[in-house]
Scaffold this motif. Sequence first.
Motif, short mmCIF file in Angstrom:
data_model
loop_
_atom_site.label_atom_id
_atom_site.label_comp_id
_atom_site.label_asym_id
_atom_site.label_seq_id
_atom_site.Cartn_x
_atom_site.Cartn_y
_atom_site.Cartn_z
N TYR A 291 0.83 -1.21 0.00
CA TYR A 291 0.00 0.00 0.00
C TYR A 291 0.86 1.26 0.00
N ALA A 292 1.85 1.31 0.89
CA ALA A 292 2.62 2.54 1.10
C ALA A 292 3.61 2.82 -0.01
N PHE A 293 4.23 1.79 -0.56
CA PHE A 293 5.23 1.99 -1.61
C PHE A 293 4.76 1.45 -2.96
N GLY A 294 4.46 0.16 -3.00
CA GLY A 294 4.06 -0.45 -4.26
C GLY A 294 2.81 0.18 -4.85
N GLY A 295 1.87 0.58 -4.01
CA GLY A 295 0.66 1.21 -4.51
C GLY A 295 0.95 2.52 -5.22
#
Length: 323
Positions: free
Chosen positions: A74-78
Motif C-alpha cells: 500500500y505505502a510503496f508499491g501502490g
Amino acid sequence: MGNSAGRSDFEWVYTDQPHTQRRKEMLAKYPAIKALMRPDPHLKWLVLGMVLAQLLACWLVRGLAWRWLLFWAYAFGGCVNHSLTLAIHDISHNTAFGTGHPAHNRWFAVFANLPLGVPYASSFKKYHVDHHRYLGGDGLDVDVPTRLEGWLFCTPARKLLWLALQPFFYSLRPLCVHPKAMTRMEVFNALAQLAANATIFTLWGLKPMVYLLASSLLGLGLHPISGHFVAEHYMFLKGHETYSYYGPLNWITFNVGYHMEHHDFPSIPGCNLPLVRKIAPEYYDHLPQHYSWVKVLWDFVSEDSLGPYARVKRVCKLAKDGL
C-alpha cells in the motif's frame, strides 16, 4: 437499497464537450503551444526506473511477514503501480516516442505494464481514445459509471466501498458499456504479462506476486493518489465537467492533475502541461480547481450531491476517423 438521497440521474447536457472549441481558440491565439506537442525525453527512463524498483521490491519481500508485505504494497508499491498506470496513460497519447512511432509507444506501454500483475495497457489505449473524443458520451465514454453504480452506491458506506473497488469497476465497465473486439496487441499484452508473472513466481515464489497484485489493487483503490479518478470529471460545481489539481502529487503522477490542460491538448505530454497554463493563464486561472485529492475523496463520500451519478453525460454522434 437504491438511491435514497442525493442525485437520481446523471447531469444530461445537450452541448458539445468544451475542450474542442477551447483548443481551437487557444491555438489561434497562442500558436507557440504547438511546440509543446513533442515527446517527453524523460518518460522512458522514469518508467524503466519504476519497473526496476518493483523488481527489486519483489526480491526484498520474499521473506517478509504478510502484514508487512501488505503494508509496503500500500505505502510503496501502490504509489509506484498507480504511477505506472499514469505513465501508461501518457504513453497512450504517444508521448514516449512521438506520434511518428506508434508501435514503439504500444510496445513500451506493455513493458510499463509488467509490474501491475494484470494486462491493462493495450485495453486502456483502445478505450481511452473514446474518453477524449466522446467525453461523457452515453454508451461511448466508459469512464462514466453505469446506472447500476449510480443507483447502488449512493450512501457514504457504499460510496466508500465503490472507491475501494475502483480497479474492478474500471476493468469490467467497458465490457458492459461498450464492448469491443479483442486486438492482437491485447493478446500479446496478456501473454507478456503471464510470462512475466510466471518468471517472478518461479524465481521468487508466491509473495512477490501477491505484493505486485496487492500494489495494484490497493494503489488504485482507496488510496490518496486515487483521488484523481474522482477529481478529474465528477461534477463538484454545476456546469463544470473537467477540473485540474495543481498540488504536489503531480510530481509522482506525470502531472495528471493538470486535467483541464490535458483534455484541451491530449498530445502534449504531462511534463509540458504546466507550460500550457503558463502560456495561457486566462484560460485556466479562473476555473474551479481541486487543492487536495484526499479532500476530494472525503467530499465524495460524505456529500449527498456527489456519487457515481455526479457526471455530465451527452449523446454523441460517432466520428468517422481516429483522434
